[in-house]
Structures are given as C-alpha cells and as structure tokens.
Design an enzyme around this catalytic site. Structure first.
Site, PDB file in Angstrom:
ATOM      1  CE  LYS A 183      -4.062  82.153   6.765  1.00  0.00           C
ATOM      2  NZ  LYS A 183      -5.001  81.261   7.402  1.00  0.00           N
TER       3      LYS A 183
HETATM    4  C1  PLP Z   1      -8.153  84.208   2.389  1.00  0.00           C
HETATM    5  C2  PLP Z   1      -8.641  83.867   3.827  1.00  0.00           C
HETATM    6  N1  PLP Z   1      -9.638  84.661   4.419  1.00  0.00           N
HETATM    7  C3  PLP Z   1     -10.270  84.252   5.433  1.00  0.00           C
HETATM    8  C4  PLP Z   1      -9.769  83.158   6.337  1.00  0.00           C
HETATM    9  C5  PLP Z   1     -10.233  83.158   7.544  1.00  0.00           C
HETATM   10  O1  PLP Z   1      -9.396  83.024   8.602  1.00  0.00           O
HETATM   11  P1  PLP Z   1      -9.389  82.210   9.991  1.00  0.00           P
HETATM   12  O2  PLP Z   1      -9.480  80.875   9.362  1.00  0.00           O
HETATM   13  O3  PLP Z   1      -8.671  83.086  10.813  1.00  0.00           O
HETATM   14  O4  PLP Z   1     -10.952  82.681  10.626  1.00  0.00           O
HETATM   15  C6  PLP Z   1      -8.571  82.426   5.864  1.00  0.00           C
HETATM   16  C7  PLP Z   1      -7.998  81.645   6.425  1.00  0.00           C
HETATM   17  O5  PLP Z   1      -7.547  80.707   6.229  1.00  0.00           O
HETATM   18  C8  PLP Z   1      -8.134  82.738   4.399  1.00  0.00           C
HETATM   19  O6  PLP Z   1      -6.996  82.044   3.781  1.00  0.00           O
END
Ligand code: PLP
Length: 374
Positions: A183
């Site tokens: 990210k």
């Molecule tokens: C659009 C979107 N939503 C939710 C998430 C979930 O985040 P995490 O991996 O930190 O739980 C991601 C992670 O890549 C994402 O790209």
C-alpha cells in the site's frame, strides 16, 4: 518469496533507518501495545485527512467490519457495493450476516457506477460501500445523494483527492484504509478508520478492544467486541511512513508517467484512466487491460520467464466460488466488471522503480503481445 536481483517485483515497500529507529524506541519503551504510539499515529492521520477522528485497527478488513457495524449493518440487511474490488470489501458484509448486493462499474474509472448502485437499492439496503479502486476517487456526492449511510473502502486510495479538493476518506463517512506491504504506506499489516463523528470513533475504539469503554476498569466490557487493535510497533512505523507519504506518492506518480509513455501505442491495450474533472488518483497499482482475445495467463508466464512479476488483478468477486455458491451468481450479471476483470493485469509498480525498469517491463509486454510498433 525472495526475489533475484534481476527480477522486477510487483511491489516493494520503502522502509529505512527512521522506521528502524522508531521500532527500536518502542521495543526499548516496553509498551508494545495499548501505548502512546497508537494515539500519535491516529492524530497524525486525522490531521493529514482533515477529519476529527481516526482509529487504528489491525487491518483494512477489520476496519471495514467495524465501519459497517458502526453504520448499523446487521443480520439480513443489504449493502450495495462493487464487484470489482479485493474480496475483503464484500466479505466484511458477510461477517455481519448481511448480503453484499453488487452493481456494475463505470467502464472508465472502474469504480461502482452510481446509477447502477441506485438501481440496486431496495427495501433492505442499509448502506452503500463504494470502493476507490486502484486509487481513483469514486463519485461520493452521487452516492451520498441516495440518502443512505455510506462506508468508504479507501484501502487502495491514501493520497487520492476528490474533485472538490477533499482528500478521499475525508468526507466524514466512516472510511477505511489498509497498510499491507504493497500500500501507499505500510505497517506490515494494519488499517485506519476515519470518521467525522466522535461517537462513531468511540464505538470503533471500543469494538476493536473487546468491547471495552475508555472509562471502564481492566477486564470490564459492556458490549461485544473483537481484538482488532494495532500494536504500538506498527503505529510507530505508520507515523514515520506518513511523514514520507508525499514523497512516495510523487515517486509513484512519476513511475506511472513513465509507464504511460513507454506503453503508448500498443493496439487494444487500455491504460489506467487519466485524472478527470479535478479528481486526483493516489497511485497504488498500475493495472492495464490487455487487448481483447489475448491469453492473459500466457502473458503472465512470458513476463515471468523474463524476470518480470505480474498478476491478474482483480478477479470479479461475484464469480468467486463462495459467492457463486452462496448467492447463485453467474457470468453475465455485471458485464463491464467481468470484461475488466478478465483482461486486467497488474504490472510491477513501486516508488523506487527506475525508468529503466519501466522500459524493460514495457518492452517485454510489447514483445509478448507481438506488437513491436512504438
Ligand atoms: C479494496 C480493498 N479493500 C480491503 C482490503 C483489505 O485490507 P487488508 O488486507 O489490510 O485487510 C484491501 C487490501 O488489499 C483492498 O485492496
């Protein structure tokens, strides 16, 4: 996976001595969780977005779960959302035994299409969950005009800006960011929920910590909660990363500019949309759509043989086995999303990528597509 020196990885975080020092300071302090770094990170994040409240959580997924609960989503409700997203955005709806109702996407921005979303609203709709996909701002005024609670998935869009100049995630809706290693900023794993209302923050802060209110005694809990806390170690890294954010965003934008030049003129290849109407993408990934009819798996293999990582990104959520089996989804329901999902390919993209690396990726992609023309 370790990456050979000549391999161009898909993503690579920027971490330096400042992050190391910050981590060592936390380790020496002895307070590894529930300590002062959490509030420091939250305050810096809220200030950056121009919102009154931010709550650090253990992941973007955890943040989505808490934000949906804060919006009142419960058993049997429906939440209208995008089928072109990482699966976590729809899964978080399932955590509450609610139903994600998908609507098709805009073919240019690839975000949930407000008109399609409006048509999907029904008597059970409790909330809307637009996703700012690939860092491009979704049309929030159009969703807000539907008069339902809005939860924003900003996990890919730290640094993105709406047409009116508001930072994405800064409109006061519960808005969720993620800090996985690919990210815009990373804490290894982690997330943040911003919101405009202290009562919502209080609820989220309590539910991330087993349902404990701030004025309650140790091991006294007045509601159901979870362990969705982010450690002080992670928060200390996040605060340093946030200070680097503008530089890293500028580096990503520069890499995207090189890609645009290097990939120009490949017939049928669709590049990420340009910024329009004053909105600004906070660059996260560089995703192209291959020309219709190209064998994407063969392209991925051809690039891999030449030391270039790439990935089909993103698959349509409604066509994943879980969603097919549970809700009976089938091909043809959301044709724009399905076409994009079938042709999309994420290319290597990270702040430290050199112009030479971009040119190498572009040359190999051009070659594998059989298009040598400049
Ligand atoms: C659009 C979107 N939503 C939710 C998430 C979930 O985040 P995490 O991996 O930190 O739980 C991601 C992670 O890549 C994402 O790209």
């Amino acid at each position: 996976m370790s990456v050979g020196t000549n391999v161009i990885p898909l993503a690579q975080p920027v971490l330096g001595p400042e992050e190391e020092e910050a981590v060592v300071a936390v380790l020496r302090s002895g307070q590894l969780s529930l300590g002062p770094r959490v509030g420091e990170f939250e305050e810096a994040f809220a200030e950056r977005l121009g919102v009154p409240c931010a709550s650090a959580v253990s992941s973007g997924t955890a943040g989505l779960h808490l934000a949906l609960r804060a919006a009142g989503v419960q058993d049997g409700d429906e939440v209208v959302t995008s089928p072109l997203s990482f699966v976590a955005s729809a899964n978080a709806v399932l955590f509450e035994r609610a139903r994600p109702v998908f609507a098709d996407i805009d073919p240019v921005t690839l975000n949930l299409d407000p008109a399609a979303a409006a048509a999907a609203v029904g008597p059970r709709t409790k909330a809307l969950l637009p996703v700012h996909i690939f860092g491009y701002p979704a049309d929030l005024p159009a969703f807000e005009a539907l008069g339902l609670p809005v939860v924003e998935d900003c996990c890919q869009s730290l640094g993105s800006v709406h047409a009116d100049g508001t930072p994405v995630g800064g409109r006061g809706n519960p808005s969720v960011f993620g800090f996985y290693a690919n990210k815009q900023i990373t804490t290894g794993e982690g997330g943040m929920v911003t919101c405009g209302d202290p009562a919502t923050k209080e609820r989220i802060d309590s539910e991330r910590n087993q349902g404990r209110a701030p004025d309650m005694g140790w091991l006294d809990h007045d509601r159901l909660g979870f362990n969705y806390r982010l450690s002080d170690i992670a928060c200390a890294i996040g605060t340093v990363q946030l200070r680097r954010l503008d530089g890293m965003l500028a580096d990503r934008a520069r890499v995207a500019g090189w890609y645009r030049e290097a990939l120009a003129g490949i017939e049928g290849l669709t590049l990420p949309c340009e910024d329009g109407g004053g909105a600004r993408r906070g660059w996260f990934v560089f995703v192209v759509q291959l020309p219709p009819g190209v064998d994407r798996d063969a392209t991925v293999r051809a690039l891999a043989e030449r030391g270039i990582q790439s990935k089909p990104y993103l698959p349509a959520i409604h066509l994943m086995s879980l969603y097919r089996e549970r809700f009976g989804h089938r091909e043809g329901e959301f044709p724009v999303c399905e076409d994009v999902a079938a042709r999309s390919l994420a290319l290597p993209f990270f702040p430290a990528m050199s112009e030479g690396q971009v040119e190498r990726v572009a040359a190999e992609l051009r070659d594998s597509l059989g298009s040598r023309a400049a």
